[in-house]
Scaffold this motif. Structure first.
Motif, PDB file in Angstrom:
ATOM      1  N   MET A 166      34.793  42.756  19.618  1.00 11.74           N
ATOM      2  CA  MET A 166      34.297  40.956  20.381  1.00 11.74           C
ATOM      3  C   MET A 166      35.570  41.233  20.652  1.00 11.74           C
ATOM      4  O   MET A 166      35.455  39.903  21.635  1.00 11.74           O
ATOM      5  CB  MET A 166      33.835  40.223  18.895  1.00 11.74           C
ATOM      6  N   PHE A 167      36.766  41.681  19.974  1.00 19.76           N
ATOM      7  CA  PHE A 167      38.205  41.033  20.796  1.00 19.76           C
ATOM      8  C   PHE A 167      38.095  41.403  22.128  1.00 19.76           C
ATOM      9  O   PHE A 167      38.629  40.684  22.748  1.00 19.76           O
ATOM     10  CB  PHE A 167      38.927  41.461  19.933  1.00 19.76           C
ATOM     11  N   GLY A 168      37.704  42.605  22.126  1.00 20.65           N
ATOM     12  CA  GLY A 168      37.766  43.160  23.411  1.00 20.65           C
ATOM     13  C   GLY A 168      36.925  42.749  24.630  1.00 20.65           C
ATOM     14  O   GLY A 168      36.780  43.210  25.759  1.00 20.65           O
ATOM     15  N   ASP A 169      35.369  42.785  23.332  1.00 16.97           N
ATOM     16  CA  ASP A 169      34.312  42.512  24.433  1.00 16.97           C
ATOM     17  C   ASP A 169      35.029  40.604  25.700  1.00 16.97           C
ATOM     18  O   ASP A 169      33.968  40.728  26.663  1.00 16.97           O
ATOM     19  CB  ASP A 169      33.345  42.151  23.954  1.00 16.97           C
ATOM     20  N   ASN A 170      35.422  40.025  24.975  1.00 17.49           N
ATOM     21  CA  ASN A 170      36.343  39.241  25.184  1.00 17.49           C
ATOM     22  C   ASN A 170      36.853  38.744  26.444  1.00 17.49           C
ATOM     23  O   ASN A 170      36.988  37.725  26.917  1.00 17.49           O
ATOM     24  CB  ASN A 170      35.694  38.155  24.145  1.00 17.49           C
ATOM     25  N   LEU A 171      37.965  39.701  25.943  1.00 14.40           N
ATOM     26  CA  LEU A 171      38.668  40.152  27.336  1.00 14.40           C
ATOM     27  C   LEU A 171      38.826  40.707  28.051  1.00 14.40           C
ATOM     28  O   LEU A 171      39.726  40.987  29.493  1.00 14.40           O
ATOM     29  CB  LEU A 171      40.461  40.390  26.196  1.00 14.40           C
ATOM     30  N   SER A 172      38.665  41.943  27.761  1.00  9.30           N
ATOM     31  CA  SER A 172      39.191  42.801  29.250  1.00  9.30           C
ATOM     32  C   SER A 172      38.329  43.158  30.149  1.00  9.30           C
ATOM     33  O   SER A 172      37.591  42.264  30.380  1.00  9.30           O
ATOM     34  CB  SER A 172      38.136  44.833  28.232  1.00  9.30           C
ATOM     35  N   MET A 173      39.284  43.505  30.815  1.00  9.33           N
ATOM     36  CA  MET A 173      38.956  43.607  32.369  1.00  9.33           C
ATOM     37  C   MET A 173      38.131  44.163  33.002  1.00  9.33           C
ATOM     38  O   MET A 173      37.665  43.571  34.253  1.00  9.33           O
ATOM     39  CB  MET A 173      40.276  44.260  33.449  1.00  9.33           C
ATOM     40  N   ILE A 174      37.274  45.433  32.181  1.00  9.16           N
ATOM     41  CA  ILE A 174      36.137  46.022  32.714  1.00  9.16           C
ATOM     42  C   ILE A 174      34.980  45.783  31.803  1.00  9.16           C
ATOM     43  O   ILE A 174      34.083  46.127  32.138  1.00  9.16           O
ATOM     44  CB  ILE A 174      36.539  47.099  32.780  1.00  9.16           C
ATOM     45  N   SER A 175      34.774  44.943  30.634  1.00  9.40           N
ATOM     46  CA  SER A 175      33.077  44.127  30.550  1.00  9.40           C
ATOM     47  C   SER A 175      33.059  43.046  31.066  1.00  9.40           C
ATOM     48  O   SER A 175      33.441  42.675  32.372  1.00  9.40           O
ATOM     49  CB  SER A 175      34.363  43.308  29.136  1.00  9.40           C
ATOM     50  N   ASP A 176      31.513  44.045  30.631  1.00 12.87           N
ATOM     51  CA  ASP A 176      30.369  43.273  31.851  1.00 12.87           C
ATOM     52  C   ASP A 176      30.550  41.490  31.301  1.00 12.87           C
ATOM     53  O   ASP A 176      30.667  40.695  32.444  1.00 12.87           O
ATOM     54  CB  ASP A 176      29.640  43.960  31.140  1.00 12.87           C
ATOM     55  N   THR A 177      30.812  41.285  30.315  1.00 15.21           N
ATOM     56  CA  THR A 177      30.762  39.373  30.068  1.00 15.21           C
ATOM     57  C   THR A 177      31.688  39.185  31.202  1.00 15.21           C
ATOM     58  O   THR A 177      31.631  37.736  31.659  1.00 15.21           O
ATOM     59  CB  THR A 177      30.834  39.496  28.721  1.00 15.21           C
ATOM     60  N   THR A 178      33.140  39.619  30.757  1.00 15.43           N
ATOM     61  CA  THR A 178      34.247  39.663  31.576  1.00 15.43           C
ATOM     62  C   THR A 178      34.124  38.542  33.133  1.00 15.43           C
ATOM     63  O   THR A 178      34.554  38.350  34.130  1.00 15.43           O
ATOM     64  CB  THR A 178      35.259  39.892  31.447  1.00 15.43           C
ATOM     65  N   ILE A 179      33.091  40.077  33.830  1.00 14.37           N
ATOM     66  CA  ILE A 179      33.403  40.314  34.884  1.00 14.37           C
ATOM     67  C   ILE A 179      31.978  39.324  35.364  1.00 14.37           C
ATOM     68  O   ILE A 179      32.267  38.688  36.394  1.00 14.37           O
ATOM     69  CB  ILE A 179      32.748  41.775  35.040  1.00 14.37           C
ATOM     70  N   ALA A 180      31.355  38.897  34.721  1.00 11.99           N
ATOM     71  CA  ALA A 180      30.154  37.927  35.078  1.00 11.99           C
ATOM     72  C   ALA A 180      31.196  37.047  34.810  1.00 11.99           C
ATOM     73  O   ALA A 180      30.754  35.837  35.498  1.00 11.99           O
ATOM     74  CB  ALA A 180      28.767  38.178  33.858  1.00 11.99           C
ATOM     75  N   ALA A 181      31.774  36.353  33.911  1.00  9.06           N
ATOM     76  CA  ALA A 181      32.222  35.025  33.931  1.00  9.06           C
ATOM     77  C   ALA A 181      32.996  34.332  35.215  1.00  9.06           C
ATOM     78  O   ALA A 181      33.051  33.584  35.555  1.00  9.06           O
ATOM     79  CB  ALA A 181      32.706  34.905  32.555  1.00  9.06           C
ATOM     80  N   VAL A 182      34.415  35.356  35.615  1.00  9.29           N
ATOM     81  CA  VAL A 182      35.176  34.970  36.709  1.00  9.29           C
ATOM     82  C   VAL A 182      34.413  35.806  37.276  1.00  9.29           C
ATOM     83  O   VAL A 182      34.580  34.443  38.652  1.00  9.29           O
ATOM     84  CB  VAL A 182      36.006  36.141  36.773  1.00  9.29           C
ATOM     85  N   ARG A 183      33.316  36.012  37.810  1.00  7.37           N
ATOM     86  CA  ARG A 183      32.623  36.289  39.720  1.00  7.37           C
ATOM     87  C   ARG A 183      31.486  34.213  39.315  1.00  7.37           C
ATOM     88  O   ARG A 183      31.597  34.733  40.414  1.00  7.37           O
ATOM     89  CB  ARG A 183      31.356  37.069  39.117  1.00  7.37           C
ATOM     90  N   THR A 184      31.211  34.186  38.658  1.00  8.41           N
ATOM     91  CA  THR A 184      30.072  33.267  38.696  1.00  8.41           C
ATOM     92  C   THR A 184      31.273  31.661  38.939  1.00  8.41           C
ATOM     93  O   THR A 184      30.133  30.843  39.207  1.00  8.41           O
ATOM     94  CB  THR A 184      29.367  32.506  37.137  1.00  8.41           C
ATOM     95  N   GLN A 185      32.293  31.652  38.123  1.00 11.62           N
ATOM     96  CA  GLN A 185      33.670  30.701  38.455  1.00 11.62           C
ATOM     97  C   GLN A 185      34.336  30.811  39.492  1.00 11.62           C
ATOM     98  O   GLN A 185      34.956  29.851  39.271  1.00 11.62           O
ATOM     99  CB  GLN A 185      33.672  30.760  36.935  1.00 11.62           C
ATOM    100  N   HIS A 186      34.758  32.248  40.131  1.00 13.51           N
ATOM    101  CA  HIS A 186      35.246  32.386  40.961  1.00 13.51           C
ATOM    102  C   HIS A 186      36.167  32.096  40.842  1.00 13.51           C
ATOM    103  O   HIS A 186      37.476  31.862  41.228  1.00 13.51           O
ATOM    104  CB  HIS A 186      34.547  31.129  42.311  1.00 13.51           C
ATOM    105  N   THR A 187      37.086  32.959  40.301  1.00 13.02           N
ATOM    106  CA  THR A 187      38.039  33.330  39.810  1.00 13.02           C
ATOM    107  C   THR A 187      38.799  34.315  39.797  1.00 13.02           C
ATOM    108  O   THR A 187      37.558  35.566  40.049  1.00 13.02           O
ATOM    109  CB  THR A 187      38.325  32.214  38.734  1.00 13.02           C
TER     110      THR A 187
END
Length: 436
Positions: A166-187
């Motif tokens: 879960m450490f990497g799931d939360n932080l990885s640059m290629i994690s789908d959760t990270t991609i979804a989070a940054v895209r929805t927040q426009h960052t």
């Protein structure tokens, strides 16, 4: 209650999920035996309840909704991953990969650092691969092997693997959760990473301290020889290298099964018949979890159709009054969505647009809102006994997912760190971020 009212949002939509939790967890607490209510039976009862709710719609219509959600490509992919993961774990174990890998670890690390090392390796792999499931598939058999040769509880080893994942799931640059989070927040990815990393870093450090403290009194005798063959470790290395290279997880797992089989056939661990049987046994061992993940997908589809997700959105957003309250609202919103869907990526996608609106209205930096989205969804995904990460680890270890929860240090500490970050206003942004 009318169908239209339910679509606007109803807490009754969550009744199947509530019944499932009561049956599966409640019965275990009451009887002190979490095996008394099989997971697949509890989820079948919940699914049946979901299909008989909302009398305004025909049973056939509800079945269609259930089946479309259960048959979502992401759900079916997860089920196939479970099956291939079981096959890989079975074949690798049968040809001696687990024993060699464990012995390598035992020969290199003192007993009181085995879990610390497993957590660090999990963090590195998951942040490199961007997938918690891939990390769990690779490390869970090793964790089980370490536990079998020491006095470390298997549940603690599995919780350690999940924490690192879960450490990497939360932080990885290629994690789908990270991609979804940054895209929805426009960052931006790198900007979100910097903020998120410093929020959760204390949790990772405290986890390592806790793991070291808990295993410090390990009484196992690890002073003897721990022979290992590097060639038998190569299936795990191949899986890790393939995942790190961005190869599709299905190809990675299939390749691992083939490599482990070839090595086993060459050194006499297998003949063709026993190799095929090892694959079949591994698949059978994970069939229950594959079906549970499909049924959960169907139940979530019914909950969403009946207005459960809409209810959560309205209930939480209506309580927000201050900036700090808005940040807690974001945390509560994505947490509730993840508990309801048992999928952190879906939870982020569902709540992301609403969170963006809240962040803009209360002037919350998008780096912070993206971090809150990603972190709190990962927190719950790391402790839910019906989440795919917990199901995968418990299935590979043949233990109850509930037994793992008491050792889930990192997900809990990650959540505490995030709550403290909200309370103290960390980090303090000097200027507005340039948006993508």
């Amino acid at each position: 209650m009318s169908n239209n009212t339910m679509k606007k949002g109803s807490h009754l939509s969550f009744l199947p999920l509530i019944v499932f939790v009561i049956l599966f967890i409640g019965s275990g607490i009451v009887t002190k035996d979490f095996s008394i209510m099989p997971l697949n039976v509890a989820i079948l009862i919940a699914a049946a309840l979901a299909l008989v709710m909302n009398r305004k719609e025909s049973f056939g219509t509800k079945v269609d909704i259930f089946m479309k959600s259960a048959g979502h490509p992401n759900i079916l992919l997860m089920a196939v991953i479970f099956l291939l993961a079981g096959a890989f774990a079975g074949v690798a174990k049968g040809m001696g990969a687990v024993e060699s890998t464990v012995n390598l670890g035992l020969s290199m690390l003192p007993a009181n650092l085995l879990m610390v090392g497993l957590f660090i390796i999990g963090c590195f792999i998951s942040i490199s691969m961007g997938t918690s499931m891939g990390t769990i598939v690779a490390l869970a058999p090793i964790g089980v092997g370490i536990a079998s040769q020491t006095d470390i509880p298997v549940a603690l080893a599995m919780a350690t693997v999940i924490g690192g994942a879960m450490f990497g799931d939360n932080l990885s640059m290629i994690s789908d959760t990270t991609i979804a989070a940054v895209r929805t927040q426009h960052t931006k990815m790198k900007d979100k990473f910097k903020v998120n990393f410093f929020i959760v870093l204390p949790g990772a450090i405290l986890t390592m301290i806790l793991l070291g403290f808990l295993t410090h009194g390990n009484t196992a005798d690890l002073t003897g020889n721990h022979p290992y063959q590097f060639v038998k470790i190569s299936p795990y290395l191949a899986v890790l290298v393939g995942a790190l290279a961005g190869t599709h997880v299905l190809i990675v797992l299939a390749g691992g099964i083939i490599i482990a089989g070839v090595i086993g056939l060459m050194d006499g661990s297998y003949n063709l018949q026993s190799y095929l049987k090892a694959i079949a046994d591994g698949v059978v061992a994970m069939e229950d979890l594959a079906m549970v993940s499909i049924l959960i997908g169907g139940i979530v589809g019914i909950i969403q159709h009946n207005g459960g997700i809409d209810y959560l959105l309205r209930m939480i957003t209506s309580k927000i009054q201050t900036k700090k309250g808005a940040e807690f609202g974001i945390a509560g919103l994505v947490s509730a969505a993840d508990i309801a869907t048992a999928n952190n990526t879906i939870a982020i996608i569902i709540t992301g647009p609403v969170v963006k609106h809240i962040a803009d209205e209360y002037e919350i930096d998008p780096r912070k809102s993206a971090s809150l989205l990603d972190t709190f969804s990962s927190v719950w995904q790391g402790v839910l006994p019906y989440g795919v990460q917990m199901l995968a680890a418990s299935g590979l270890a043949a233990i109850s997912p509930v037994s793992i929860i008491m050792y889930s240090f990192y997900p809990v500490l990650m959540g505490i760190c995030c709550v403290i970050a909200i309370l103290v206003g960390f980090p303090r942004f000097k200027g507005a971020e340039k948006k993508e």
